[in-house]
Scaffold this motif. Structure first.
Motif, PDB file in Angstrom:
ATOM      1  N   LEU A   1      -2.639  12.559   3.509  1.00 36.84           N
ATOM      2  CA  LEU A   1      -2.240  11.298   3.759  1.00 36.84           C
ATOM      3  C   LEU A   1      -1.732  10.766   5.234  1.00 36.84           C
ATOM      4  O   LEU A   1      -1.882   9.745   5.608  1.00 36.84           O
ATOM      5  CB  LEU A   1      -0.675  11.391   3.033  1.00 36.84           C
ATOM      6  CG  LEU A   1       0.069   9.987   2.468  1.00 36.84           C
ATOM      7  CD1 LEU A   1      -0.962   9.329   1.482  1.00 36.84           C
ATOM      8  CD2 LEU A   1       1.385  10.238   1.935  1.00 36.84           C
TER       9      LEU A   1
ATOM     10  N   TYR B   1      -7.486   9.302   1.537  1.00 35.65           N
ATOM     11  CA  TYR B   1      -6.793   8.974   0.226  1.00 35.65           C
ATOM     12  C   TYR B   1      -7.549   9.505  -0.933  1.00 35.65           C
ATOM     13  O   TYR B   1      -6.976  10.000  -1.985  1.00 35.65           O
ATOM     14  CB  TYR B   1      -6.786   7.431   0.188  1.00 35.65           C
ATOM     15  CG  TYR B   1      -5.889   6.874   1.035  1.00 35.65           C
ATOM     16  CD1 TYR B   1      -4.677   7.711   1.804  1.00 35.65           C
ATOM     17  CD2 TYR B   1      -5.744   5.515   1.466  1.00 35.65           C
ATOM     18  CE1 TYR B   1      -3.841   7.194   2.747  1.00 35.65           C
ATOM     19  CE2 TYR B   1      -4.982   4.915   2.333  1.00 35.65           C
ATOM     20  CZ  TYR B   1      -3.995   5.478   3.102  1.00 35.65           C
ATOM     21  OH  TYR B   1      -3.366   5.047   3.970  1.00 35.65           O
TER      22      TYR B   1
ATOM     23  N   VAL C   1       3.992   8.091  -1.687  1.00 32.74           N
ATOM     24  CA  VAL C   1       2.775   7.050  -1.534  1.00 32.74           C
ATOM     25  C   VAL C   1       3.021   5.824  -1.505  1.00 32.74           C
ATOM     26  O   VAL C   1       2.454   4.876  -0.782  1.00 32.74           O
ATOM     27  CB  VAL C   1       1.812   7.505  -2.777  1.00 32.74           C
ATOM     28  CG1 VAL C   1       0.905   6.429  -2.806  1.00 32.74           C
ATOM     29  CG2 VAL C   1       1.090   8.925  -2.698  1.00 32.74           C
TER      30      VAL C   1
ATOM     31  N   HIS D   1       4.349   5.101   1.897  1.00 36.48           N
ATOM     32  CA  HIS D   1       3.200   5.158   2.963  1.00 36.48           C
ATOM     33  C   HIS D   1       2.229   4.016   2.931  1.00 36.48           C
ATOM     34  O   HIS D   1       1.843   3.391   4.020  1.00 36.48           O
ATOM     35  CB  HIS D   1       2.288   6.385   2.498  1.00 36.48           C
ATOM     36  CG  HIS D   1       1.026   6.567   3.413  1.00 36.48           C
ATOM     37  ND1 HIS D   1       1.179   7.075   4.564  1.00 36.48           N
ATOM     38  CD2 HIS D   1      -0.219   6.023   3.387  1.00 36.48           C
ATOM     39  CE1 HIS D   1      -0.135   6.929   5.174  1.00 36.48           C
ATOM     40  NE2 HIS D   1      -0.939   6.360   4.394  1.00 36.48           N
TER      41      HIS D   1
ATOM     42  N   CYS E   1      -6.511   2.959  -1.847  1.00 39.18           N
ATOM     43  CA  CYS E   1      -5.273   2.861  -1.997  1.00 39.18           C
ATOM     44  C   CYS E   1      -4.477   3.040  -3.590  1.00 39.18           C
ATOM     45  O   CYS E   1      -3.686   3.689  -3.815  1.00 39.18           O
ATOM     46  CB  CYS E   1      -4.583   1.723  -1.288  1.00 39.18           C
ATOM     47  SG  CYS E   1      -4.887   1.758   0.453  1.00 39.18           S
TER      48      CYS E   1
ATOM     49  N   LEU F   1      -5.179   6.106  -4.994  1.00 39.09           N
ATOM     50  CA  LEU F   1      -4.125   7.280  -4.580  1.00 39.09           C
ATOM     51  C   LEU F   1      -2.958   7.113  -5.330  1.00 39.09           C
ATOM     52  O   LEU F   1      -2.260   8.068  -6.007  1.00 39.09           O
ATOM     53  CB  LEU F   1      -4.031   7.004  -3.036  1.00 39.09           C
ATOM     54  CG  LEU F   1      -2.723   8.032  -2.539  1.00 39.09           C
ATOM     55  CD1 LEU F   1      -3.289   9.574  -2.654  1.00 39.09           C
ATOM     56  CD2 LEU F   1      -2.676   7.641  -1.047  1.00 39.09           C
TER      57      LEU F   1
ATOM     58  N   SER G   1      -1.338   9.607  -7.792  1.00 38.37           N
ATOM     59  CA  SER G   1      -0.079  10.333  -7.581  1.00 38.37           C
ATOM     60  C   SER G   1       1.023  10.019  -8.960  1.00 38.37           C
ATOM     61  O   SER G   1       1.781  11.070  -9.322  1.00 38.37           O
ATOM     62  CB  SER G   1       0.661   9.812  -6.428  1.00 38.37           C
ATOM     63  OG  SER G   1       0.951   8.321  -6.506  1.00 38.37           O
TER      64      SER G   1
ATOM     65  N   ASP H   1       6.312   9.692   6.424  1.00 36.13           N
ATOM     66  CA  ASP H   1       6.037  10.184   5.051  1.00 36.13           C
ATOM     67  C   ASP H   1       6.717  11.575   5.051  1.00 36.13           C
ATOM     68  O   ASP H   1       7.272  11.832   3.612  1.00 36.13           O
ATOM     69  CB  ASP H   1       4.685  10.801   5.452  1.00 36.13           C
ATOM     70  CG  ASP H   1       3.392   9.676   5.430  1.00 36.13           C
ATOM     71  OD1 ASP H   1       3.706   8.494   4.940  1.00 36.13           O
ATOM     72  OD2 ASP H   1       2.443   9.890   5.826  1.00 36.13           O
TER      73      ASP H   1
END
Length: 410
Positions: free
Chosen positions: A195, A200, A224, A227, A250, A253, A257, A335
């Motif tokens: 990250l 990603y 996430v 971020h 993006c 990801l 997650s 993060d």
């Protein structure tokens, strides 16, 4: 005597320079090896006082200590797999079973067992290697975070303190027993590193693997989101817009997650044909037979501190949030701060606070980087190390040692 002193100082300086010139990963691994040797000595010594039980024979040794507590469930998974239905009692109440435990670590142990290793040896080897990888990754992760916001000296000190305290933390003996903390930490560190570097695709794959290791993937979605929002805001200020391919990365990801937190519950449902197989089995360990959000913390605060317990709890949580959002922790970056906040929030929501809490807190490893960010903090770090090693003895003797017929879990 006066002539010998300069020679002694010169040798000491030479050794210090040689140590500093050693690759940092090697230095971290050496600290990790020394810490695990200390933990092995503690486990072996405590084994002398381990009573005869269903888990251990009389006169237990180091190897016998590896199979205690939840290692029994992981052994069952490695040897026999998972049940194909949710076990229930005569009254229809869900029973404790392997369905509450995640598969990646015991399946890796099962792979090593094909070489002739026992489960205890294979599971311990998985943990040892994963813990070593995690220790090196903790240094790299914290160093990169600090280097973006502080001087090179601060980054070096902070990363070193984070790695050292990770290696010697009171529950760190769990890095050499057949538990899942070490593999989960290795994957979590890898995810956060990906990250940090904007990779990603690999981060999405690591998140899915983490979703099969321990129930810690849920807070990843919060990290996430933070971020990606901050990245979008930074791009907007710079007058740039995410391209189509980058936007897809993006979104991928974010989806991975979120899926990671649902992966094992969905798999357990598929295995058993019961949609609540995982949550119902987890409830078998809880009072009342179900997972209740927040309420256990309220109850335990009253049990420990009386009527003022809930007030102390609220103030402690509020203080932690304020501290994590303060300038003191800003050096960790968004993060790592998001992880430390989201993970604690997750524990408050789903955990029954008890003696296992000490083990769960090892996932807050970024906070170790704050111990040595200021000049002259070497004595402070040494004090933390000494206290951690002493508390490691307490943790093993108090919690890992099993006193039949029942005891508090580590």
């Amino acid at each position: 005597m006066s002539l010998a002193t300069p020679v002694r100082l010169s040798r000491r300086s030479s050794l210090h320079l040689r140590w500093l010139r050693t690759p940092v990963a090697v230095r971290v691994l050496l600290v990790y090896a020394l810490a695990r040797s200390f933990s092995a000595a503690v486990l072996a010594e405590v084994a002398r006082f381990q009573p005869d039980s269903d888990w251990t024979p009389g006169g237990a040794g180091y190897g016998d200590m590896l199979g205690l507590w939840d290692a029994t469930w992981y052994r069952q998974i490695a040897q026999d797999g998972y049940p194909r239905s949710v076990p229930v009692g005569t009254a229809g109440d869900v029973q404790q079973s392997a369905l509450a435990f995640y598969p990646l670590a015991p399946l890796l142990a099962r792979l090593l067992m094909t070489t002739g290793l026992s489960f205890e040896a294979a599971g311990a080897l998985v943990s040892l290697l994963a813990g070593a990888a995690a220790a090196v990754g903790v240094h790299a992760l914290v160093h990169r975070a600090l280097a973006q916001r502080a001087s090179a000296a601060v980054a070096r000190r902070g990363a070193w303190s984070a790695a050292v305290l990770f290696c010697v933390s009171p529950p760190s003996p769990v890095f050499q027993v057949p538990y899942t903390e070490a593999p989960a930490l290795a994957l979590l560190v890898a995810f956060l590193l990906c990250l940090q570097r904007g990779r990603y695709g690999p981060a999405a794959l690591v998140a899915l693997a983490l979703g099969l290791t321990r129930p810690v993937a849920v807070p990843l979605s919060v990290v996430v989101v933070v971020h990606l929002v901050l990245r979008a805001l930074a791009g907007r200020r710079a007058g740039t817009v995410l391209g189509g391919r980058e936007a897809l990365r993006c979104l991928g990801l974010l989806a991975a997650s979120g899926l990671a937190g649902l992966l094992w519950p969905a798999t357990a449902a598929q295995l058993t044909g019961r949609t609540d197989a995982y949550t119902a089995t987890m409830g078998a360990w809880r009072a009342g037979g179900e997972v209740v959000w927040l309420e256990p913390w309220w109850g335990i605060s009253q049990y420990v501190l009386g009527p003022v317990g809930p007030v102390v709890l609220v103030l402690a949580v509020a203080g932690y949030v304020v501290w994590m959002l303060s300038r003191r922790t800003a050096v960790l970056g968004a993060d790592l701060r998001a992880w430390c906040l989201a993970y604690v929030g997750y524990l408050l929501l789903v955990l029954d606070p008890f003696t296992s809490l000490f083990r769960y807190l090892v996932f807050l490893f970024p906070l170790g980087g704050l111990v040595a960010t200021r000049p002259g903090s070497r004595p402070v770090l040494r004090a933390w190390v000494v206290c951690s090693l002493a508390l490691q003895v307490v943790w093993v003797a108090w919690l890992w040692r099993f006193s039949p017929p029942a005891d508090w879990p580590p």
